[in-house]
Motif scaffolding. Structure first.
Motif, PDB file in Angstrom:
ATOM      1  N   LEU A 117       0.800  -1.216   0.000  1.00 39.70           N
ATOM      2  CA  LEU A 117       0.000   0.000   0.000  1.00 39.70           C
ATOM      3  C   LEU A 117       0.837   1.272   0.000  1.00 39.70           C
ATOM      4  CD1 LEU A 117      -2.708  -1.032   2.652  1.00 39.70           C
ATOM      5  CD2 LEU A 117      -3.011  -0.913   0.164  1.00 39.70           C
ATOM      6  N   ARG A 118       2.093   1.181   0.333  1.00 41.28           N
ATOM      7  CA  ARG A 118       2.916   2.385   0.465  1.00 41.28           C
ATOM      8  C   ARG A 118       3.096   3.091  -0.878  1.00 41.28           C
ATOM      9  NH1 ARG A 118       7.974   0.510   4.357  1.00 41.28           N
ATOM     10  NH2 ARG A 118       6.804   0.446   6.329  1.00 41.28           N
ATOM     11  N   PRO A 119       3.000   4.420  -0.879  1.00 44.86           N
ATOM     12  CA  PRO A 119       3.217   5.169  -2.135  1.00 44.86           C
ATOM     13  C   PRO A 119       4.700   5.145  -2.520  1.00 44.86           C
ATOM     14  CG  PRO A 119       2.976   6.685  -0.298  1.00 44.86           C
ATOM     15  CD  PRO A 119       2.662   5.311   0.247  1.00 44.86           C
ATOM     16  N   HIS A 120       4.969   5.189  -3.809  1.00 40.48           N
ATOM     17  CA  HIS A 120       6.355   5.201  -4.286  1.00 40.48           C
ATOM     18  C   HIS A 120       6.904   6.622  -4.365  1.00 40.48           C
ATOM     19  CE1 HIS A 120       6.224   0.934  -5.127  1.00 40.48           C
ATOM     20  NE2 HIS A 120       5.099   1.100  -5.812  1.00 40.48           N
ATOM     21  N   THR A 121       6.002   7.581  -4.540  1.00 41.42           N
ATOM     22  CA  THR A 121       6.406   8.985  -4.584  1.00 41.42           C
ATOM     23  C   THR A 121       5.439   9.806  -3.734  1.00 41.42           C
ATOM     24  OG1 THR A 121       5.056   9.378  -6.561  1.00 41.42           O
ATOM     25  CG2 THR A 121       7.379   8.782  -6.896  1.00 41.42           C
ATOM     26  N   PHE A 122       5.843  11.022  -3.383  1.00 44.70           N
ATOM     27  CA  PHE A 122       5.015  11.912  -2.570  1.00 44.70           C
ATOM     28  C   PHE A 122       4.668  13.171  -3.363  1.00 44.70           C
ATOM     29  CE2 PHE A 122       7.845   9.808   0.646  1.00 44.70           C
ATOM     30  CZ  PHE A 122       6.869   8.961   1.160  1.00 44.70           C
ATOM     31  N   GLU A 123       3.448  13.644  -3.176  1.00 44.95           N
ATOM     32  CA  GLU A 123       3.009  14.850  -3.878  1.00 44.95           C
ATOM     33  C   GLU A 123       3.702  16.096  -3.352  1.00 44.95           C
ATOM     34  OE1 GLU A 123      -1.190  15.182  -3.669  1.00 44.95           O
ATOM     35  OE2 GLU A 123      -1.594  13.323  -4.762  1.00 44.95           O
ATOM     36  N   ARG A 124       4.067  16.081  -2.061  1.00 45.13           N
ATOM     37  CA  ARG A 124       4.714  17.235  -1.440  1.00 45.13           C
ATOM     38  C   ARG A 124       6.057  16.826  -0.861  1.00 45.13           C
ATOM     39  NH1 ARG A 124      -0.661  17.267  -0.205  1.00 45.13           N
ATOM     40  NH2 ARG A 124      -0.272  15.891   1.571  1.00 45.13           N
ATOM     41  N   GLU A 125       6.904  17.813  -0.674  1.00 46.49           N
ATOM     42  CA  GLU A 125       8.198  17.593  -0.030  1.00 46.49           C
ATOM     43  C   GLU A 125       8.286  18.491   1.197  1.00 46.49           C
ATOM     44  OE1 GLU A 125      10.499  15.389  -0.583  1.00 46.49           O
ATOM     45  OE2 GLU A 125       9.479  14.535  -2.328  1.00 46.49           O
ATOM     46  N   ASN A 126       8.365  17.900   2.353  1.00 44.46           N
ATOM     47  CA  ASN A 126       8.480  18.659   3.598  1.00 44.46           C
ATOM     48  C   ASN A 126       9.113  17.763   4.659  1.00 44.46           C
ATOM     49  OD1 ASN A 126       6.271  17.007   4.655  1.00 44.46           O
ATOM     50  ND2 ASN A 126       4.919  18.311   3.388  1.00 44.46           N
ATOM     51  N   ILE A 127       9.233  18.278   5.857  1.00 44.17           N
ATOM     52  CA  ILE A 127       9.865  17.526   6.931  1.00 44.17           C
ATOM     53  C   ILE A 127       9.100  16.241   7.241  1.00 44.17           C
ATOM     54  CG2 ILE A 127       8.636  18.854   8.689  1.00 44.17           C
ATOM     55  CD1 ILE A 127      12.165  17.285   8.949  1.00 44.17           C
ATOM     56  N   CYS A 128       7.793  16.291   7.076  1.00 45.38           N
ATOM     57  CA  CYS A 128       6.974  15.106   7.367  1.00 45.38           C
ATOM     58  C   CYS A 128       7.229  13.981   6.364  1.00 45.38           C
ATOM     59  CB  CYS A 128       5.496  15.480   7.389  1.00 45.38           C
ATOM     60  SG  CYS A 128       5.026  16.485   8.828  1.00 45.38           S
ATOM     61  N   THR A 129       7.355  14.343   5.080  1.00 45.17           N
ATOM     62  CA  THR A 129       7.639  13.305   4.093  1.00 45.17           C
ATOM     63  C   THR A 129       9.036  12.713   4.312  1.00 45.17           C
ATOM     64  OG1 THR A 129       8.354  15.031   2.530  1.00 45.17           O
ATOM     65  CG2 THR A 129       6.093  14.205   2.324  1.00 45.17           C
TER      66      THR A 129
END
Length: 240
Positions: A117-129
């Motif tokens: 289920l884990r995403p391969h990429t993230f829509e945003r880049e921040n400390i949380c990602t």
């Protein structure tokens, strides 16, 4: 050092050991982590996929990494508080947590499981990602059910709600409830767990609640139970 001083130090050490001898239960943590690390290293490719259709409808949200990581402090503080403050509640909490954790190890050993289920990429880049990336690297998407993140959170919240130490302390009880719910949601919104893992954790928590709190209360001496207000069951203690 004079003989009386040595004798006093021995007496002090002996009294401390007697006072906190219930710490021996925490040695279970060594056993648990040893087994968990072994399972994490061995269950990597061949496992049963655990997912539900509803999992695909839950969006990924990196901000849930905050309550997810707060889980470690939530469980640790809960155990430490009852360790020093209320021994009976401490024993019940440890019985609740450690029994469920043992069941989890057994399930993981005889029925290896995981998900994709884990995403391969993230829509945003921040400390949380970045924190999520670190989490994904350090924790494999295997050995998932029942979710210990969910189960232990329920265990600490139930212990707090059932403890005489927190009767009348509405702010603490409310904060615990909010954190407990946030942690449970975080397991799904971070794609760490399937909804199935969460449901099975609730099921195991309900069984252990009955054994540890309901049955133990019935078996307690009448004088200890006299005058105490009757409690509703799981829904009352969870405030759900």
């Amino acid at each position: 050092m004079q003989l009386p001083e040595i004798r006093n130090q021995k007496l002090t050490l002996k009294s401390l050991i007697c006072q906190y001898r219930h710490a021996w239960i925490l040695l279970y943590g060594i056993f648990y982590m040893t087994c968990f690390v072994y399972l994490e290293k061995t269950v990597t490719k061949k496992f049963h996929i655990i997912t539900m259709s509803v999992d695909l409808k839950i969006p990924f949200c990196e901000f849930f990494i905050i309550p997810y990581l707060l889980w470690f402090a939530y469980i640790t503080v809960g155990i430490i508080y009852f360790f020093f403050r209320q021994k009976e509640d401490y024993y019940k909490l440890c019985a609740f947590l450690f029994t469920g954790m043992t069941v989890f190890l057994i399930v993981s050993a005889i029925y290896p499981n995981g998900h994709y289920l884990r995403p391969h990429t993230f829509e945003r880049e921040n400390i949380c990602t970045e924190l999520v990336r670190w989490l994904y690297r350090s924790d494999t998407p295997t050995n998932l059910f029942p979710s210990i993140h969910v189960y232990n959170s329920l265990g600490v919240h139930i212990a707090l709600m059932r403890s005489e130490c927190f009767h009348g302390r509405k702010a603490v009880r409310t904060a615990s409830f909010v954190l407990c719910v946030s942690i449970i949601l975080s397991t799904m919104f971070l794609k760490q767990h399937s909804v199935f893992d969460v449901l099975t954790a609730f099921g195991m928590a309900a069984v252990m609640y009955y054994i540890v709190y309901h049955e133990a209360y019935k078996k307690a001496p009448v004088l200890l139970r006299a005058g105490k207000p009757k409690k509703k069951q799981v829904l009352h203690d969870l405030r759900l």
